[in-house]
Write a protein that holds these residues in place. Structure first.
Motif, short mmCIF file in Angstrom:
data_model
loop_
_atom_site.label_atom_id
_atom_site.label_comp_id
_atom_site.label_asym_id
_atom_site.label_seq_id
_atom_site.Cartn_x
_atom_site.Cartn_y
_atom_site.Cartn_z
N SER A 130 0.83 -1.20 0.00
CA SER A 130 0.00 0.00 0.00
C SER A 130 0.87 1.26 0.00
N THR A 131 1.95 1.24 0.75
CA THR A 131 2.86 2.39 0.77
C THR A 131 3.45 2.64 -0.62
N ARG B 118 0.79 4.18 -2.81
CA ARG B 118 0.55 5.57 -2.44
C ARG B 118 1.67 6.47 -2.98
N LEU C 145 0.85 10.40 -2.97
CA LEU C 145 0.13 10.55 -1.70
C LEU C 145 1.10 10.46 -0.53
N ASP C 146 2.21 9.77 -0.74
CA ASP C 146 3.32 9.72 0.21
C ASP C 146 4.59 10.08 -0.55
N LEU D 264 -7.59 2.77 -4.65
CA LEU D 264 -6.85 2.39 -3.45
C LEU D 264 -7.79 2.20 -2.26
N ASP D 265 -8.85 2.99 -2.20
CA ASP D 265 -9.79 2.92 -1.08
C ASP D 265 -11.17 3.33 -1.59
N ASP E 52 -6.13 -1.75 -5.87
CA ASP E 52 -5.75 -2.39 -4.60
C ASP E 52 -6.97 -3.15 -4.07
#
Length: 333
Positions: A41-42, A45, A50-51, A79-80, A152
């Motif tokens: 997930s990282t 992102r 996002l990160d 992703l969500d 995801d």
């Protein structure tokens, strides 16, 4: 194409992603696998800015996501599914996204129809079931008709019909030359969908290979034989110098055996066979074998499937014969 080079992300002393380098190419469905806490997930992102990475780079068609003028036209991502505004209708959620990226409003109705939500387009997202919310998230990814799509856990909450639909959709999009990057914990579904695999553990790259090669390299393949002429079968195998393992159900297993050669051997000795089949481990078994040392969260009391039991004393064969115990794995008959 998605390109990662030396991508690293640290949270204090915790290294979530560790020097990841790989490419996600167009024309195939690429599965992204790893245990919980592996950094999937990282990584996703960071692909979408996002990160921010601690070091390394990630590019989409040669550019950072932040430099794409209308990003939804380049890459669509889910992703969500819960990220949608619950107080807005399905249509208005997508319309806001469309307007922010200069996408024609007509495209909203098109993607709602594609994901099967036309009938509830005017209903607020907060009243959607998990599966409906997932479909709305997929619609948002498709909105800009992008060449790159990233999902995801796309089948989360979907019923069997929905799972079949999203699987075929991803394959269809890949066949059109698009880049499809999908992460999931459902190994059985990934085995039916992905052509290529990227596997990470504890933030590091463990495998970048085709689905077939991943299973072959990380699991046991064997030929299984079962015959009513049990004693004669054992005698023939021993005389031919073929190593075998006796199972508990009256069959024998020969590691890395060639199914054609073993069938011919049985025919030469007029052996009746009730079973002659090539066996290959599942993606799940191969995945667990590879990532056994990279699992961060272990449940106690669970057992890991092992290999076949060793043959009892007196039943073991001799050393494997090159003519019969080597070669490519055959298909069962």
């Amino acid at each position: 194409m998605i390109e990662l080079e030396g991508l690293t992300k640290r949270y204090g002393n915790k290294v979530a992603v560790d020097q990841l380098s790989f490419q996600v190419r167009p024309g195939v469905v690429t599965g992204f696998l790893g245990p919980n806490g592996a950094g999937k997930s990282t990584t996703m992102r960071m692909l979408l800015d996002l990160d921010n990475p601690t070091s390394g780079t990630v590019r989409i068609d040669g550019k950072h996501y932040r430099d794409l003028p209308e990003p939804l036209k380049y890459i669509g991502a889910l992703l969500d599914a819960k990220a949608m505004h619950g107080g807005r209708t399905a249509y208005n959620n997508l319309l806001c996204l469309a307007q922010s990226n200069r996408i024609p409003a007509s495209r909203v109705s098109e993607v709602l129809d594609t994901v099967g939500l036309t009938a509830v387009a005017k209903k607020k997202a907060k009243g959607f079931s998990l599966g409906m919310g997932q479909r709305l998230g997929i619609a948002s990814a498709l909105l800009g008709d992008p060449e790159i799509l990233m999902f995801d856990e796309p089948v989360n909450g979907l019923d069997p019909e929905g799972i079949h639909w999203i699987r075929n959709l991803m394959k269809q999009l890949a066949s059109e030359g698009r880049t499809i990057f999908v992460s999931s914990h459902l190994m059985s579904e990934m085995a039916l969908t992905a052509d290529h695999l990227i596997v990470i553990g504890q933030g590091r790259l463990l495998a970048d290979t085709s689905m077939a090669d991943f299973i072959r390299q990380n699991s046991r393949s064997f030929v299984r034989l079962r015959s009513p002429q049990w004693e004669r079968l054992i005698e023939v195998l021993q005389q031919s110098g073929i190593a075998y393992t006796q199972t508990g159900d009256g069959a024998v297993e020969i590691d890395n055996g060639r199914i054609e050669a073993l069938g011919e051997l049985a025919a030469q000795h007029q052996l009746v066979l009730h079973e002659l089949s090539g066996q290959q481990a599942s993606l799940e078994e191969a995945f667990m074998q590879m990532t056994a040392g990279s699992v961060e969260y272990h449940a106690h009391g669970a057992t890991t499937p092992g290999g076949p039991q060793a043959a009892p004393p007196g039943w073991g064969g001799g050393p494997p014969a090159p003519n019969w115990g080597a070669g490519d794995q055959g298909k069962g008959v």
